[in-house]
Design a protein around this motif. Structure first.
Motif, short mmCIF file in Angstrom:
data_model
loop_
_atom_site.label_atom_id
_atom_site.label_comp_id
_atom_site.label_asym_id
_atom_site.label_seq_id
_atom_site.Cartn_x
_atom_site.Cartn_y
_atom_site.Cartn_z
N GLU A 77 0.87 -1.17 0.00
CA GLU A 77 0.00 0.00 0.00
C GLU A 77 0.91 1.22 0.00
N THR A 78 0.29 2.40 0.03
CA THR A 78 1.11 3.61 0.01
C THR A 78 1.82 3.81 1.35
N ALA A 130 11.45 4.48 3.38
CA ALA A 130 12.52 5.23 4.06
C ALA A 130 12.15 5.54 5.51
N ASP A 131 10.84 5.57 5.80
CA ASP A 131 10.38 5.78 7.18
C ASP A 131 10.38 4.48 7.99
N GLY A 132 10.72 3.40 7.33
CA GLY A 132 10.61 2.09 7.98
C GLY A 132 11.76 1.80 8.92
N TRP A 133 11.78 0.58 9.42
CA TRP A 133 12.80 0.14 10.37
C TRP A 133 13.83 -0.68 9.62
N PRO A 176 6.92 0.77 7.72
CA PRO A 176 6.42 1.33 8.98
C PRO A 176 4.92 1.16 9.17
N ILE A 177 4.21 0.83 8.10
CA ILE A 177 2.76 0.78 8.22
C ILE A 177 2.23 -0.62 8.47
N HIS A 178 2.52 -1.56 7.58
CA HIS A 178 1.94 -2.90 7.76
C HIS A 178 2.99 -3.99 7.99
#
Lengths: 116, 450
Positions: free
Chosen positions: A52-53, A57-60, A69-71
């Protein structure tokens, strides 16, 4: 021969962090995330998660993987492989080169095959 | 460092967009159940399910409730999950480093969004279908969003935010009423008593380690009221603990057992009691030796050092309590009329050397907390009261809160109305305010009428 774009100094991205190169600079129509992985190397994937959107880069960053970072989908930073659900499509890789202190990104040139 | 911070949001014009039948919110007039002047309390206020439901609406949905300590949040994304009444809450630091609080329930199908006790995150993503919310509460991702109707607007489906979050000297409180009297005003004179614990160190306080949590049979008010008003139980309930802690092993001297002291009760239901005998203290030796009492007298005043800084007890209405002597701060979370969950932190001064902090932590564990020699006595009393309270005859026999009736006065030394240490004055004040709130429509009811 595609010319690389100079995206700044290697010191701009701390280990475990990432930087987004916006689509108007990459010329690919997509934002590209450049990651400084925990093996000390730099890798690049399309920034948008294939599920998904979301900005990878914001992830871990863990080792040479990034977790969305979202799912919580995970991708191999070296090969772009989708490593777990809910992602089912691999992420696109781009070649990154370190030249002296500079980071060079080759948009749309796949990262060279490496031992995962 | 400012003493107070605040954040208000306009996020929740109403709780939901659907209307509910009035039968769901039938209110009971509690004025005959609390005689705060005569000192009588009807036991049904600890047992009736309908009263408990009304407390959720008229006490917990409109009072300043303790959420967390500021030292629990250092960088954006740090979070802590807790409860306001029975409502689950996420407390987090957003990207602007503002502390914000949200209902911990997914807007989609209601699952608790965050199940961890505490941690750091970039998004709060529901484990059920994957709706994902950012640190500002905005709905950022909806899997398969294309299947929703055209007028589906993610902006309408952000997290329900606690509209009023304010802190006082490190203690963060939340209030569902965005027009509530400010925390500082609401605390009023209580701040003087709190400062004796929160303001010893110019650097402020911090909490150590995690949160101790345990469940007790017992209505939450039994604990909240005791910490507001009850020194009376100490010599009896804690007899064995006092003997163990005394140098002779036979208990404290007569003059300390019968110590003078004061008890403060506030019109907003807060209460604090403390001995004023110079030797009535049972603090940990390394902590006692650490403090520069002359400097504290200069900072806080003689009366604070000789009174509320010592072996006191206190409750901020409705369900936050603390003990200055060992830095125990705690919330009595209601879990139905018959049950509470106690969440307790260890509070220390930031400037204390590590070994003093650790001594305070160990002292805290030995005295209070689930294995504390005092705490066990208290829990036993509350559970014992509750266990028999559903008997028909038992439930009909009122409880006595008459000690020190008429003794409340301004003594010229301690702020506000104070009574003797051995008194039920703060208990009467606690229940007077409880009764007033229970009989006064709250913000959500006024919205419904408008």
């Amino acid at each position: 021969m595609i010319n690389p774009i100079n995206i700044g100094s290697i010191d701009d991205i701390d280990e475990g962090e990432a930087k987004v190169i916006p689509s108007d600079e990459t010329g690919t129509g997509e934002d590209i995330a450049v990651f400084h992985a925990e093996d000390g190397n730099f890798y690049a994937l399309n920034d948008n998660c294939t599920h998904e959107t979301a900005s990878l880069a914001d992830g871990w960053i863990e080792g040479t993987e990034v977790e969305c970072p979202i799912h919580a989908a995970k991708f191999c930073l070296k090969k772009g492989t989708a490593l777990c659900m809910p992602a089912t499509q691999d992420a696109r890789t781009h070649k990154v080169e370190v030249s002296g202190n500079d980071l060079l990104l080759y948009p749309n040139v796949p990262a060279e095959p490496v031992e995962a | 460092m400012s003493d107070c911070t605040s954040h208000t949001s306009e996020a929740n014009a109403s709780i939901g967009r659907m209307s509910r039948p009035e039968a769901f919110t039938q209110n009971i007039d509690v004025s005959t159940l609390v005689d705060s002047d005569g000192g009588l309390i009807d036991r049904s206020i600890y047992t009736e399910t309908s009263i408990y439901a009304q407390e959720q609406r008229r006490i917990f949905a409109r009072s300043w409730l303790f959420l967390a300590h500021t030292s629990q949040f250092k960088k954006p994304g740090d979070f802590f999950t807790t409860f306001m009444g029975e409502d689950p809450i996420i407390v987090t630091m957003d990207k602007t480093k503002t502390i914000r609080a949200y209902l911990n329930s997914c807007r989609h199908r209601g699952v608790r969004l965050c199940r961890a006790d505490a941690g750091a995150t970039k998004m709060f993503t529901c484990t059920y279908h994957g709706w994902s919310f950012d640190l500002a509460g905005a709905l950022q991702s909806v899997p398969n969003e294309k299947a929703y109707p055209e007028d589906f607007d993610r902006k309408q489906w952000g997290l329900i935010e606690v509209p009023n979050v304010q802190s006082y000297k490190g203690l963060i409180f939340g209030n569902w009423d965005k027009d509530a009297q400010s925390l500082e005003e609401n605390l009023g004179d209580m701040r003087y008593y709190m400062d004796a614990m929160l303001d010893r160190d110019p650097e402020g306080t911090e909490v150590m380690g995690g949160v101790m949590k345990w469940t007790l049979e017992g209505n939450w008010k039994l604990a909240a009221e005791q910490f507001a008003t009850d020194w009376y139980h100490v010599n009896m309930s804690h007899a064995s603990a006092l003997m163990v802690l005394s140098p002779t092993g036979r208990g404290p001297k007569a003059e300390i057992a019968a110590t003078p002291g004061r008890q403060f009760g506030s019109e907003n239901g807060h209460g604090a009691g403390f001995p004023t005998h110079p030797k009535s203290r049972f603090d940990a030796r390394p902590v006692h030796e650490y403090y520069d009492y002359e400097a504290l007298r200069e900072r806080l005043g003689d009366a604070a050092v000789e009174g509320p800084m010592t072996t006191g007890h206190a409750t901020v209405f409705p369900n936050f309590s603390y003990l200055p002597v060992n830095g125990s701060i705690r919330v009595w979370h209601p879990k139905g009329p018959d049950k509470m969950e106690v969440w307790a932190w260890v509070l220390v001064d930031k400037s204390m050397p590590d070994e003093v902090k650790d001594a305070q932590r160990l002292y805290n564990l030995r005295t209070f907390g689930p294995s504390g020699i005092f705490e066990a006595d208290d829990g036993e009393n509350w559970s014992e009261i509750q266990a028999i309270s559903h008997g028909f005859v038992t439930n009909n026999v009122p409880l006595n809160f008459q000690m020190g009736i008429g003794s409340e006065r301004n003594d010229g030394t301690y702020p506000g109305q104070t009574s003797e240490l051995y008194s039920d004055a703060a208990g009467r004040a606690f229940y007077r305010h409880w009764s007033k709130q229970m009989n006064t429509p709250a913000w959500h009811e006024r919205t419904e009428q408008a």
